[in-house]
Design a protein around this motif. Sequence first.
Motif, PDB file in Angstrom:
ATOM      1  N   GLN A  31       0.823  -1.207   0.000  1.00 60.36           N
ATOM      2  CA  GLN A  31       0.000   0.000   0.000  1.00 60.36           C
ATOM      3  C   GLN A  31       0.862   1.265   0.000  1.00 60.36           C
ATOM      4  O   GLN A  31       0.519   2.253  -0.635  1.00 60.36           O
ATOM      5  CB  GLN A  31      -0.922   0.016   1.233  1.00 60.36           C
ATOM      6  CG  GLN A  31      -1.972  -1.072   1.236  1.00 60.36           C
ATOM      7  CD  GLN A  31      -2.973  -0.909   0.109  1.00 60.36           C
ATOM      8  OE1 GLN A  31      -3.535   0.163  -0.095  1.00 60.36           O
ATOM      9  NE2 GLN A  31      -3.178  -1.960  -0.666  1.00 60.36           N
ATOM     10  N   ASP A  34       7.083   2.248  -2.849  1.00 55.46           N
ATOM     11  CA  ASP A  34       8.524   2.186  -2.580  1.00 55.46           C
ATOM     12  C   ASP A  34       8.883   2.956  -1.319  1.00 55.46           C
ATOM     13  O   ASP A  34       8.676   4.170  -1.240  1.00 55.46           O
ATOM     14  CB  ASP A  34       9.304   2.765  -3.763  1.00 55.46           C
ATOM     15  CG  ASP A  34       9.196   1.865  -4.988  1.00 55.46           C
ATOM     16  OD1 ASP A  34       8.825   0.690  -4.821  1.00 55.46           O
ATOM     17  OD2 ASP A  34       9.475   2.358  -6.094  1.00 55.46           O
ATOM     18  N   VAL A  35       9.449   2.239  -0.353  1.00 53.90           N
ATOM     19  CA  VAL A  35       9.856   2.868   0.904  1.00 53.90           C
ATOM     20  C   VAL A  35      11.195   3.559   0.691  1.00 53.90           C
ATOM     21  O   VAL A  35      12.123   2.979   0.111  1.00 53.90           O
ATOM     22  CB  VAL A  35       9.957   1.805   2.023  1.00 53.90           C
ATOM     23  CG1 VAL A  35      10.580   2.393   3.285  1.00 53.90           C
ATOM     24  CG2 VAL A  35       8.572   1.248   2.326  1.00 53.90           C
ATOM     25  N   VAL A  36      11.288   4.820   1.111  1.00 48.08           N
ATOM     26  CA  VAL A  36      12.516   5.577   0.872  1.00 48.08           C
ATOM     27  C   VAL A  36      13.247   5.976   2.155  1.00 48.08           C
ATOM     28  O   VAL A  36      14.401   6.384   2.111  1.00 48.08           O
ATOM     29  CB  VAL A  36      12.242   6.838   0.024  1.00 48.08           C
ATOM     30  CG1 VAL A  36      11.740   6.449  -1.354  1.00 48.08           C
ATOM     31  CG2 VAL A  36      11.251   7.760   0.699  1.00 48.08           C
ATOM     32  N   VAL A  59       7.313   6.878  -1.324  1.00 46.40           N
ATOM     33  CA  VAL A  59       7.129   7.936  -2.317  1.00 46.40           C
ATOM     34  C   VAL A  59       5.738   8.551  -2.214  1.00 46.40           C
ATOM     35  O   VAL A  59       5.503   9.661  -2.682  1.00 46.40           O
ATOM     36  CB  VAL A  59       7.369   7.412  -3.758  1.00 46.40           C
ATOM     37  CG1 VAL A  59       8.856   7.208  -3.982  1.00 46.40           C
ATOM     38  CG2 VAL A  59       6.619   6.139  -4.029  1.00 46.40           C
ATOM     39  N   LYS A  60       4.803   7.840  -1.594  1.00 48.56           N
ATOM     40  CA  LYS A  60       3.438   8.365  -1.492  1.00 48.56           C
ATOM     41  C   LYS A  60       3.181   9.117  -0.188  1.00 48.56           C
ATOM     42  O   LYS A  60       2.494  10.125  -0.185  1.00 48.56           O
ATOM     43  CB  LYS A  60       2.419   7.219  -1.540  1.00 48.56           C
ATOM     44  CG  LYS A  60       2.301   6.529  -2.879  1.00 48.56           C
ATOM     45  CD  LYS A  60       1.203   5.476  -2.787  1.00 48.56           C
ATOM     46  CE  LYS A  60       1.266   4.490  -3.926  1.00 48.56           C
ATOM     47  NZ  LYS A  60       0.355   3.363  -3.710  1.00 48.56           N
ATOM     48  N   ALA A  61       3.670   8.575   0.934  1.00 45.36           N
ATOM     49  CA  ALA A  61       3.248   9.128   2.221  1.00 45.36           C
ATOM     50  C   ALA A  61       4.211   8.729   3.331  1.00 45.36           C
ATOM     51  O   ALA A  61       5.004   7.805   3.173  1.00 45.36           O
ATOM     52  CB  ALA A  61       1.854   8.612   2.571  1.00 45.36           C
ATOM     53  N   PRO A  84      16.492   1.050   2.792  1.00 45.87           N
ATOM     54  CA  PRO A  84      15.074   0.971   3.152  1.00 45.87           C
ATOM     55  C   PRO A  84      14.268   0.078   2.201  1.00 45.87           C
ATOM     56  O   PRO A  84      13.168  -0.360   2.537  1.00 45.87           O
ATOM     57  CB  PRO A  84      14.602   2.433   3.083  1.00 45.87           C
ATOM     58  CG  PRO A  84      15.594   3.137   2.230  1.00 45.87           C
ATOM     59  CD  PRO A  84      16.888   2.421   2.417  1.00 45.87           C
ATOM     60  N   ALA A  85      14.843  -0.225   1.033  1.00 48.93           N
ATOM     61  CA  ALA A  85      14.138  -1.069   0.068  1.00 48.93           C
ATOM     62  C   ALA A  85      13.870  -2.463   0.622  1.00 48.93           C
ATOM     63  O   ALA A  85      12.987  -3.174   0.145  1.00 48.93           O
ATOM     64  CB  ALA A  85      14.944  -1.162  -1.218  1.00 48.93           C
ATOM     65  N   ASN A  88      10.342  -3.292   1.332  1.00 50.91           N
ATOM     66  CA  ASN A  88       9.537  -3.744   0.198  1.00 50.91           C
ATOM     67  C   ASN A  88       9.905  -5.171  -0.227  1.00 50.91           C
ATOM     68  O   ASN A  88       9.032  -5.982  -0.518  1.00 50.91           O
ATOM     69  CB  ASN A  88       9.731  -2.830  -1.017  1.00 50.91           C
ATOM     70  CG  ASN A  88       9.226  -1.418  -0.786  1.00 50.91           C
ATOM     71  OD1 ASN A  88      10.000  -0.476  -0.753  1.00 50.91           O
ATOM     72  ND2 ASN A  88       7.923  -1.260  -0.597  1.00 50.91           N
TER      73      ASN A  88
END
Lengths: 125, 506
Positions: A31, A34-36, A59-61, A84-85, A88
């Motif tokens: 949801q 991609d975690v950054v 990238v979203k929130a 951080p990837a 995912n």
Amino acid sequence: MSAIKFTKDHEWISLDGDTATVGITAYAQEQLGDVVFVEMPEAGKTVAQGDEAGVVESVKAASEVYAPVSGEVVEANPELEDNPALVNQDPLAGGWFFRLRLSDAGELDGLMDEAAYKAYIEELD
Amino acid sequence: MNGKTTFTGHRGLELREDLIFEIGTRDRSGVDLAPLRGLPDRLGGITRDQVDLPGLAEPEAVRHYVRLSQKNHAIDMGLYPLGSCTMKHNPRLNEKMARLPGFADIHPLQPVSTVQGALRLMDQLAHWLKTLTGMPEVALSPKAGAHGELCGMMAVRAAIEARGEIDRRTRVLVPESAHGTNPATAALLGFSVDEIPASEDGRVDLDAFRDKLGDDVAAIMLTNPNTCGLFERDIIAIADAVHAVGGYFYCDGANFNAIVGRVRPGDLGIDAMHINLHKTFSTPHGGGGPGAGPTVLSERLAEFAPLPHVVANADGLELVEHGPHTPDKPFGRMVAFHGQMGMFVRALAYMMSHGADGLRQVADDAVLNANYIMAELGDVMSAPFAGPCMHEALFDDTFLKDTDVETLDFAKAMIDEGYHPMTMYFPLVVHGAMLIEPTETESKASLDLFIATLRDLVAAAQAGDTERFKAAPQLAPTKRLDETRAARQPVLRYGVTEKKQARAAE
């Protein structure tokens, strides 16, 4: 390693002796996208069940990660800062967030098991 | 630069442009300067050829920046439906007024007797803001929306301190659909943040809110209309309830443009609210100009307003910069000087050219336009909450469910059609949110073309034309950017090596 439990906020927790490993679920990372960036609690910090224990930013929130149960943070995943990837790629193993020494193992009984969590996310979709 | 389809890389008269470091060279300069003689070296021995300044002739430098400027999207070029940002037209009359020498060329340290006109303008702007909001006091100095929030909450904190309750009142309630700046402001001031869940219809869950009340509540911070584009119907009940436990009511005024001239926040029981002059009152933003966030305060908070104040005395208007000279208890200053004077001029020009009736029509038309979009797209896109909406129309990604297209892809495809994307993935309470705010300044023809475009995109997504979305934008100066890599491995400087960095100037 005992059975894995889940929260409504999409954390997982897995107990091993008196410490437990915490991360976010495959559904949560999907949801988020991609975690950054991941911000984790420092070792030694005491958290109560439901407290904000970390932040995961995609990238979203940006979202909070809550402590599924009460306890003392023993260790945060050192890999996540540079990579951080992992959250995912491997949310349930290599992408773990932190380990807790539980203050009340009974709190685990209030969380969902795998089947209940699966039913819960199906309802969300 | 992608998309080279011609020998030069230009696309007709849309000219490609490389970075200035790529087109400039170290051994060239647009000007000839004689070597300096008899002056001490203040650059630590660094010579010109060591600092990697890109050298360009004047026409090359001019072309470089003009070409870059043509790659901007701006409200002056097209519809800019960025929800919650209110990208409305910036009237040229405002600009003309702001450039009058009597406003543009003054200095904040001039003697007060020489800037009576500027003070009069500030006083008049304050009068309009207080009248439109039904509030007795306003602080003009905050420089943006979040700064105005900080101002309002600092006044709340000062009031609580004055009551001797600062150790007890530690909690601020914030709805889960709030702007991110609300909890950040509360946390910055040392309060703990407690989230209020939303109800099924996208508003504050009144029962859940009441359950969270107690004598440790400092304030509630609420946006109205909220970030789902909905009016909080229970706002008076919310105000009464938070006052009953001794707390204050902060309203985020970011969406005041939807209700200006229609509703006075003071009548709703609000104690503090910032007003984004760069949204409601048409001053430029989004790279075009600085924000300005004057904050109005209720009777309960008026005495805690920060310095400076404009007051009238026998010699005319005076700027009270040191205090208190009165029984007031200002919490201090927020900024060095008096606020964004250029924005004050533009905002007052907008108010006076519209008049009270015109401002009311601004709100009416903003709401009408958003509802037109919601009605015309409601059958093909999915709205999570039933309308009517206020100034912005919120959709979720349910209509994309069985396609391979996500909200992000849909937004990128809008760029190929010449539109700035709407706000995406906000508010967080809605899955794959798309928040569209057309503003009152779009014509019906402009809205109709926008609606037809989105309908065409929806049809393409549902027909499986995934390529149009996944590869988008294909016609923009740069194609799809790798946002993930940009965030994970940001490269923020061009070609700077460690060695050169170490040789900093004196």
